[in-house]
Design a protein around this motif. Structure first.
Motif: not given
Length: 252
Positions: A201, A213, A216, A226
């Motif tokens: 990840n 992530f 995110v 991002v």
């Protein structure tokens, strides 16, 4: 678990000397030579591709000299790790010039022949290297990052990490920082070395940053930015990293 050896690169134009130094360093418990070359162009390529933690750099090289190689790394905005200048007696004054002009990068000078007082020279190099490094060792084990400092060990769960980022410090060297919601840590391991052992990840989005992530919450595909939970500013996706990021997200 990540190896604790210092990832070294040897850039030396004399093939016999280069091979001898590579062999000698690899025999020691402290080093792993990850690349070597004898030219400016080849040395720059090897250093950028392998991201060593320490460079052994001769003054004279095929296609130029140590000045040219270091200048090219700077021009490419590469975070130059500590450098040990290699020189013979006749070039010692020239080596001191490099040492003075690149004092942010060069930590010491290794005089030829290497084997005279070899143990003393290596111990001095190790001492100077660790003096330039705020953290001695970093390992990843069972989804935990262990940072071993001089008097304590810090243990960070990877689930708690928001992102990794290379940041410049006062002496011009790049250091890898680890950011959680409440704390910031520093390690002398390269981003590339840590990235290879992180859970899937964690994705590299540009040359200097790897994001978790799982943290995110939004991606602006128009600006390739991002956004992480709890962090106001976004993180830009570098052009070479755009495709793998979007493949990871299932968008390509």
């Amino acid at each position: 678990m990540v190896d604790d050896k210092i990832r070294a690169c040897v850039i030396e134009d004399e093939e016999t000397a280069r091979q001898s130094l590579v062999k000698a360093l690899n025999k020691l418990n402290d080093f792993e030579v990850v690349c070597s070359d004898g030219s400016v162009d080849g040395g720059v390529k090897a250093i950028i591709e392998n991201e060593p933690q320490l460079i052994f750099l001769d003054i004279k090289l095929f296609g130029g000299d140590a000045f040219l190689l270091l200048d090219e790394l700077r021009r490419r905005d590469f975070d130059i790790p500590p450098v040990v200048i290699i020189t013979g007696f006749t070039k010692f004054e020239y080596a001191k010039k490099v040492f003075n002009e690149y004092k942010n990068e060069v930590i010491t000078i290794l005089e030829k022949p290497f084997w005279e007082d070899w143990e003393i020279k290596i111990n001095s190099i190790l001492e100077k290297y660790y003096e330039s490094s705020p953290v001695l060792n970093t390992k990843i084990y069972d989804n935990k990052i262990i940072i071993n400092e001089k008097n304590k060990s810090l243990i960070i769960n990877t689930d708690d990490i928001d992102y990794f980022a290379i940041r410049k410090v006062k002496n011009g060297l790049g250091r890898l920082h680890i950011y959680t919601k409440t704390k910031e840590y520093t390690t002398n391991k390269s981003l590339k070395l840590l990235e290879n052992d992180l859970p899937p990840n964690f994705i590299r989005i540009n040359r200097y940053e790897v994001l978790n992530f799982n943290k995110v919450y939004e991606i602006d595909r128009k600006s390739d930015t991002v956004f992480l939970k709890g962090i106001k500013d976004g993180f830009s996706i570098g052009r070479p990293y755009k495709e793998p990021v979007y493949v990871f997200l299932g968008l390509k």
